[in-house]
Design an enzyme around this catalytic site. Structure first.
Site, PDB file in Angstrom:
ATOM      1  CE  LYS A  92     139.301   7.345  65.828  1.00  0.00           C
ATOM      2  NZ  LYS A  92     140.340   6.406  66.275  1.00  0.00           N
ATOM      3  CD  GLN A 113     134.741   0.928  64.307  1.00  0.00           C
ATOM      4  OE1 GLN A 113     134.914  -0.123  64.900  1.00  0.00           O
ATOM      5  NE2 GLN A 113     134.439   2.054  64.930  1.00  0.00           N
ATOM      6  CE  LYS A 116     130.473   0.273  66.156  1.00  0.00           C
ATOM      7  NZ  LYS A 116     131.182  -0.415  67.211  1.00  0.00           N
ATOM      8  CE  LYS A 128     137.772  -3.234  66.546  1.00  0.00           C
ATOM      9  NZ  LYS A 128     136.852  -2.365  67.311  1.00  0.00           N
ATOM     10  N   GLY A 167     141.652   1.847  70.884  1.00  0.00           N
ATOM     11  CA  GLY A 167     141.654   0.607  71.662  1.00  0.00           C
ATOM     12  C   GLY A 167     140.437  -0.262  71.389  1.00  0.00           C
ATOM     13  CG  ASP A 168     137.844  -3.828  70.396  1.00  0.00           C
ATOM     14  OD1 ASP A 168     136.787  -3.216  70.217  1.00  0.00           O
ATOM     15  OD2 ASP A 168     137.870  -5.080  70.496  1.00  0.00           O
ATOM     16  CB  THR A 211     132.312   2.716  74.613  1.00  0.00           C
ATOM     17  OG1 THR A 211     133.370   3.194  73.794  1.00  0.00           O
ATOM     18  CG2 THR A 211     131.506   1.687  73.840  1.00  0.00           C
ATOM     19  CG  ASN A 242     136.684   1.375  78.115  1.00  0.00           C
ATOM     20  OD1 ASN A 242     135.825   1.627  77.287  1.00  0.00           O
ATOM     21  ND2 ASN A 242     137.344   2.314  78.752  1.00  0.00           N
ATOM     22  CB  SER A 385     137.862   8.100  68.777  1.00  0.00           C
ATOM     23  OG  SER A 385     138.295   7.149  69.718  1.00  0.00           O
TER      24      SER A 385
HETATM   25  P1  NDP Z   1     138.105  -4.825  77.634  1.00  0.00           P
HETATM   26  O1  NDP Z   1     139.275  -5.604  77.221  1.00  0.00           O
HETATM   27  O2  NDP Z   1     138.298  -3.591  78.427  1.00  0.00           O
HETATM   28  O3  NDP Z   1     137.064  -5.749  78.445  1.00  0.00           O
HETATM   29  C1  NDP Z   1     136.518  -6.894  77.886  1.00  0.00           C
HETATM   30  C2  NDP Z   1     135.692  -7.602  78.936  1.00  0.00           C
HETATM   31  O4  NDP Z   1     135.013  -8.692  78.350  1.00  0.00           O
HETATM   32  C3  NDP Z   1     136.524  -8.191  80.060  1.00  0.00           C
HETATM   33  O5  NDP Z   1     135.748  -8.224  81.223  1.00  0.00           O
HETATM   34  C4  NDP Z   1     136.822  -9.596  79.560  1.00  0.00           C
HETATM   35  O6  NDP Z   1     137.129 -10.521  80.571  1.00  0.00           O
HETATM   36  C5  NDP Z   1     135.510  -9.930  78.874  1.00  0.00           C
HETATM   37  N1  NDP Z   1     135.724 -10.861  77.743  1.00  0.00           N
HETATM   38  C6  NDP Z   1     136.502 -10.661  76.653  1.00  0.00           C
HETATM   39  N2  NDP Z   1     136.466 -11.722  75.838  1.00  0.00           N
HETATM   40  C7  NDP Z   1     135.652 -12.604  76.437  1.00  0.00           C
HETATM   41  C8  NDP Z   1     135.205 -13.894  76.088  1.00  0.00           C
HETATM   42  N3  NDP Z   1     135.598 -14.480  74.939  1.00  0.00           N
HETATM   43  N4  NDP Z   1     134.351 -14.512  76.943  1.00  0.00           N
HETATM   44  C9  NDP Z   1     133.942 -13.911  78.096  1.00  0.00           C
HETATM   45  N5  NDP Z   1     134.335 -12.683  78.473  1.00  0.00           N
HETATM   46  C10 NDP Z   1     135.163 -12.035  77.653  1.00  0.00           C
HETATM   47  O7  NDP Z   1     137.297  -4.500  76.277  1.00  0.00           O
HETATM   48  P2  NDP Z   1     136.192  -3.386  76.016  1.00  0.00           P
HETATM   49  O8  NDP Z   1     135.365  -3.180  77.225  1.00  0.00           O
HETATM   50  O9  NDP Z   1     136.877  -2.235  75.390  1.00  0.00           O
HETATM   51  O10 NDP Z   1     135.331  -4.082  74.867  1.00  0.00           O
HETATM   52  C11 NDP Z   1     134.165  -4.880  75.151  1.00  0.00           C
HETATM   53  C12 NDP Z   1     133.292  -4.956  73.921  1.00  0.00           C
HETATM   54  O11 NDP Z   1     132.889  -3.629  73.519  1.00  0.00           O
HETATM   55  C13 NDP Z   1     133.955  -5.558  72.674  1.00  0.00           C
HETATM   56  O12 NDP Z   1     132.972  -6.226  71.913  1.00  0.00           O
HETATM   57  C14 NDP Z   1     134.419  -4.320  71.904  1.00  0.00           C
HETATM   58  O13 NDP Z   1     134.586  -4.582  70.520  1.00  0.00           O
HETATM   59  C15 NDP Z   1     133.242  -3.399  72.160  1.00  0.00           C
HETATM   60  N6  NDP Z   1     133.509  -1.986  71.964  1.00  0.00           N
HETATM   61  C16 NDP Z   1     134.509  -1.341  72.658  1.00  0.00           C
HETATM   62  C17 NDP Z   1     134.713   0.011  72.469  1.00  0.00           C
HETATM   63  C18 NDP Z   1     135.703   0.773  73.274  1.00  0.00           C
HETATM   64  O14 NDP Z   1     135.724   2.020  73.148  1.00  0.00           O
HETATM   65  N7  NDP Z   1     136.517   0.151  74.107  1.00  0.00           N
HETATM   66  C19 NDP Z   1     133.937   0.783  71.472  1.00  0.00           C
HETATM   67  C20 NDP Z   1     132.850   0.022  70.862  1.00  0.00           C
HETATM   68  C21 NDP Z   1     132.692  -1.302  71.094  1.00  0.00           C
HETATM   69  P3  NDP Z   1     138.651 -10.667  81.145  1.00  0.00           P
HETATM   70  O15 NDP Z   1     138.883  -9.479  82.023  1.00  0.00           O
HETATM   71  O16 NDP Z   1     138.658 -11.953  81.875  1.00  0.00           O
HETATM   72  O17 NDP Z   1     139.534 -10.668  79.948  1.00  0.00           O
END
Ligand code: NDP
Length: 453
Positions: A92, A113, A116, A128, A167-168, A211, A242, A385
């Site tokens: 997962k 993961q 976690k 992943k 998703g991620d 999250t 997200n 999830s």
């Molecule tokens: P999203 O795609 O929804 O959002 C990512 C955000 O981070 C956006 O605002 C994006 O900007 C910004 N971003 C992405 N890459 C960069 C970068 N290289 N430099 C600066 N800003 C960046 O992703 P999530 O919110 O789902 O994920 C965010 C983090 O949380 C990740 O590390 C992910 O692995 C982790 N995570 C997510 C989970 C989930 O359920 N979604 C669960 C556990 C961890 P822009 O809009 O400009 O692209």
């Protein structure tokens, strides 16, 4: 061989056998070096070669993804699925679509993961996947064709009791929908093969929020243990996707004031507090740049990335009590944490995966700051999830409040287990140590039980 030498040997052979995977080494080093007290107490992990085994994925799949753009031109990307460890349950872990994706990044995320998922107390193994596909600027048709092509290969390796992606970064409800539709078309089977599904076709209430909500619940647990709470605290948040969005929403519920958010182009500081509704409508619904926030809130300030002071992330220059890095890996470095600390910050709670550099973590631990490490603090997403999988398997649908209650309980259990384990190994309150050891121990013991596999 001493435990330290054993750990060094595995770290060296990892670097030698997997050249160029920088983020992966960073994740492996962080986990392995904190396991020292456990390995001292329990020689069985060395006897059964657990470290050598756990750093190698059970399987990694790399594939070509070919799709046609709106101009009729054929485009090519690379797809990945790394099935790291299935000792405690089916694989997962999320899928990331971002141009920076490479094998080393997917392996770091998959390795994290494992531990976690173990910490959630649920029966899920670690994996992943993703692609270097950039969804930005693509039409809906292009995204759909990419997702369908990606699923043509991925469908051969997943299934509801085998591997259940989610998703991620770059993969939200829309992408999950396109991939789910294609899986169903290819296999003829309507099953819970992906999580983060739409509410009409098997999704769980509160999964979207999980999250971010879970991250705030975790921070509240940390502060409650110290006789404090988030109430009345100024907080900074990075990201606006997200995780960041629902962190901001839950911070308000807790009586805190989130004053920043960011995206890949810049950051917003709003001293009155980030307006959740505007942010959701700009980023989640509208998929626009964060600078649009100024049109609704002209008194806020917007700093574009090219104006950040060199070697720093401007989000962390805003004074706060608690910081919630929720965008991406290595977005909070030693400079940043020194500035945060100087300005009164005492808690860093990681919503993103591996957002703090090793030097920043060392600083936090040396200063005895409150530190919620990612694999514990952001585990609420994967835990929910799994609640989605449970609802699919039992053909039930739980209410938002029911799922949210379970999430809150799971985050409390993760905190308690990490805290208790830190105490057991002589460093009370070091949640990184506690989370790493607790997550590892359950997986390693299961690997021993299952023999030479
Ligand atoms: P999203 O795609 O929804 O959002 C990512 C955000 O981070 C956006 O605002 C994006 O900007 C910004 N971003 C992405 N890459 C960069 C970068 N290289 N430099 C600066 N800003 C960046 O992703 P999530 O919110 O789902 O994920 C965010 C983090 O949380 C990740 O590390 C992910 O692995 C982790 N995570 C997510 C989970 C989930 O359920 N979604 C669960 C556990 C961890 P822009 O809009 O400009 O692209």
């Amino acid at each position: 061989m001493s435990v330290k030498n054993y750990i060094d040997k595995v770290l060296k052979s990892t670097v030698q056998s997997t050249p160029g995977q920088t983020e992966f080494y960073q994740a492996v080093e962080e986990v392995l070096t904190t396991l020292e007290p456990l390995l001292q107490a329990e020689p069985k992990y060395d006897n059964y070669n657990i470290l050598e085994r756990i750093v190698i994925p059970e399987r990694q799949i790399l594939f070509r993804v070919v799709w046609m753009d709106d101009q009729g031109k054929i485009q090519t990307n690379i797809g990945y699925r790394v099935q790291f460890n299935s000792a405690i349950g089916p694989y997962k872990g999320g899928l990331r679509f971002h141009p920076s994706v490479n094998l080393g990044i997917i392996k770091f995320l998959g390795f994290e993961q494992i531990f976690k998922n173990s910490l959630t107390g649920l029966a899920i193994g670690g994996a992943k996947g993703g692609s270097n596909f950039d969804p930005k600027g693509k039409s809906e048709g292009e995204i759909m064709r990419f997702c369908q092509s990606f699923m043509v290969e991925l469908s051969k390796h997943i299934g509801e009791t085998r591997d259940v992606p989610a998703g991620d970064i770059g993969v939200g409800g829309r992408e999950i929908g396109f991939m789910f539709g294609e899986y169903k078309r290819l296999t003829g089977s309507f099953e819970g093969v992906l999580t983060g599904k739409g509410l009409n076709w098997g999704g769980s209430l509160a999964r979207t929020e999980a999250t971010g909500f879970g991250s705030v619940y975790f921070a509240e647990n940390i502060l409650n243990k110290a006789g404090d709470s988030l109430k009345g605290k100024t907080c900074t948040v990075s990201g606006s996707g997200n995780v960041a969005l629902y962190t901001i929403q839950k911070l308000y519920d807790m009586g805190a004031l989130p004053v920043t958010c960011s995206d890949s182009k810049g950051m917003i500081y709003d001293e009155n507090g980030i307006d959740f509704k505007s942010l959701k409508s700009i980023k989640e619904i509208g998929r626009k740049d964060l600078s649009e926030y100024l049109k609704v809130h002209p008194k806020a300030t917007y700093t574009p990335v090219h104006q950040y002071a060199e070697g720093t992330n401007a989000v962390w220059s805003v004074p706060c009590f608690a910081a919630f890095p929720s965008a991406t890996q290595n977005e909070l470095n030693l400079n940043d944490i020194q500035i945060l600390y100087k300005n009164g910050c005492r808690l860093v709670n990681e919503g993103a995966n591996m957002p703090s550099t090793p030097e920043a973590i060392d600083f936090m631990i040396a200063k005895k700051m409150f530190y919620g490490p990612a694999k514990a603090a952001n585990a609420g997403g994967v835990a929910t999830s799994q609640l989605e999988m449970s609802q699919n398997a039992s053909m039930q649908k739980w209410s938002f409040a029911e799922v949210d209650d379970k999430l809150r309980g799971i985050m409390k259990n993760i905190f308690d287990l990490s805290y208790k384990t830190s105490k057991e190994f002589g460093d009370e309150g070091n949640l990184m140590l506690g989370a790493n050891i607790a997550g590892f121990r359950k997986v390693a013991d299961s690997m021993i039980d299952q023999g030479a596999v």
